[in-house]
Write an enzyme that holds these catalytic residues in place. Structure first.
Site, PDB file in Angstrom:
ATOM      1  N   PRO A 135       0.418   2.837   2.231  1.00  0.00           N
ATOM      2  CG  PRO A 135       2.553   3.763   2.136  1.00  0.00           C
ATOM      3  CD  PRO A 135       1.166   3.965   1.655  1.00  0.00           C
ATOM      4  CD  GLU A 163       6.751  12.994  -1.858  1.00  0.00           C
ATOM      5  OE1 GLU A 163       7.061  12.888  -3.068  1.00  0.00           O
ATOM      6  OE2 GLU A 163       7.120  12.186  -0.992  1.00  0.00           O
ATOM      7  NE  ARG A 210      -9.638 -14.008  -9.510  1.00  0.00           N
ATOM      8  CZ  ARG A 210      -9.606 -15.279  -9.154  1.00  0.00           C
ATOM      9  NH1 ARG A 210      -9.763 -15.602  -7.894  1.00  0.00           N
ATOM     10  NH2 ARG A 210      -9.466 -16.228 -10.058  1.00  0.00           N
ATOM     11  CG  ASP A 242      -8.573 -18.513  -6.959  1.00  0.00           C
ATOM     12  OD1 ASP A 242      -8.339 -19.344  -7.823  1.00  0.00           O
ATOM     13  OD2 ASP A 242      -8.916 -17.354  -7.179  1.00  0.00           O
TER      14      ASP A 242
HETATM   15  N1  LIG Z   1       1.364  -0.569  -0.395  1.00  0.00           N
HETATM   16  C1  LIG Z   1       0.323   0.115  -0.865  1.00  0.00           C
HETATM   17  O1  LIG Z   1      -0.812  -0.382  -0.930  1.00  0.00           O
HETATM   18  C2  LIG Z   1       0.550   1.540  -1.335  1.00  0.00           C
HETATM   19  C3  LIG Z   1      -0.532   2.347  -1.709  1.00  0.00           C
HETATM   20  C4  LIG Z   1      -0.299   3.655  -2.136  1.00  0.00           C
HETATM   21  C5  LIG Z   1       1.020   4.101  -2.179  1.00  0.00           C
HETATM   22  N2  LIG Z   1       1.348   5.351  -2.575  1.00  0.00           N
HETATM   23  C6  LIG Z   1       0.404   6.435  -2.740  1.00  0.00           C
HETATM   24  C7  LIG Z   1      -0.199   6.851  -1.411  1.00  0.00           C
HETATM   25  C8  LIG Z   1      -0.304   8.363  -1.462  1.00  0.00           C
HETATM   26  C9  LIG Z   1       0.682   8.827  -2.514  1.00  0.00           C
HETATM   27  C10 LIG Z   1       1.111   7.624  -3.312  1.00  0.00           C
HETATM   28  N3  LIG Z   1       2.045   3.294  -1.825  1.00  0.00           N
HETATM   29  C11 LIG Z   1       1.823   2.048  -1.403  1.00  0.00           C
END
Ligand SMILES: NC(=O)c1ccc(NC2CCCC2)nc1
Length: 246
Positions: free
Chosen positions: A89, A116, A154, A169
């Site tokens: 994230p 985590e 794609r 697209d």
């Molecule tokens: N928004 C995203 O792309 C995303 C990717 C991985 C994640 N969680 C994973 C990252 C490491 C432990 C769980 N959360 C969100």
């Protein structure tokens, strides 16, 4: 793009994508080769442990550095060099431009975390970049990797039946998609726009352009700011307007 390596504790999750839709066909055909790697196969202890408790306390577990590092190094030892991309994230949020960038690479190495997260020292020493599919937390990187893979595959020439459909697209040129219709021509008293039944392909193209522009203006004015109305779109909307008047 001809090869995708996914590092994941749930290889069956990722392998299951091989059988699905256009992306599945591309992988089944071998247009794209998909290789899954499980850090658990790189553990040394009898319990094959891949996670451990976090230093400093707190809830949950953290992915241990050693098995993960050995796994990443095994991936890097094969085939051509490629950046190691972590799905998380805090990464660069994936958009059409990001997809185009990734699609232009010969190889993707996608690292999926669980628990985590992964030990920071692995991110510092072996991961080149982080990508996010949006501002929300997932329980694992696999769903994000699946999104990246689908969007990238794609884009590959020859993967979609009609190459141009990938171009039309949403988001190509910063536009949302036009409406789509199929038989019957009248459904629950709702008729398909007559222009689509006209057989006048130039007019149909103009209508589609104008509809996509209209939708983008309504739903995503931010895209319009980034990708201003083109001469072609202006002309299409103008000609359509005059025809409507006609
Ligand atoms: N928004 C995203 O792309 C995303 C990717 C991985 C994640 N969680 C994973 C990252 C490491 C432990 C769980 N959360 C969100």
């Amino acid at each position: 793009m001809r090869r995708i390596d996914v590092i994941t504790l749930f290889p069956e999750w990722v392998e299951s994508l091989k059988g699905l839709g256009v992306t599945g066909r591309a992988m089944a055909q071998g247009t794209i080769s998909l290789h899954c790697w499980n850090p658990r196969d790189f553990t040394e202890d009898v319990h094959r442990s891949v996670d451990d408790r976090p230093y400093g306390g707190g809830p949950g577990m953290v992915m241990r550095p050693e098995p993960l590092a050995r796994c990443i190094e095994a991936v890097l030892a094969e085939d051509i060099a490629a950046p190691v991309s972590f799905l998380g994230p805090q990464g660069r949020v994936l958009d059409h431009d990001g997809v185009s960038e990734l699609a232009g690479r010969a190889r993707l190495i996608l690292l999926c975390g669980r628990y985590e997260g992964v030990d920071e020292r692995v991110l510092q020493t072996l991961v080149d970049e982080e990508w996010s599919i949006g501002d929300y937390v997932l329980s694992g990187g696999e769903p994000a990797a699946a999104v990246v893979m689908d969007a990238v595959i794609r884009q590959q020439p020859g993967v979609l039946g009609h190459e141009e459909s990938a171009l039309r697209d949403s988001f190509v040129g910063g536009r949302l998609d036009c409406p789509h219709y199929t038989r019957p021509a009248s459904w629950r008293s709702r008729d398909v726009p007559e222009v689509l039944l006209s057989g006048d392909h130039a007019r149909i193209e103009r209508w589609r352009l104008a509809e996509a522009l209209h939708r983008t203006r309504q739903q995503r004015p931010d895209l319009l700011a980034r990708y201003p109305v083109s001469e072609v779109e202006r002309a299409a909307a103008k000609k359509l307007g005059s025809e409507k008047g006609a």
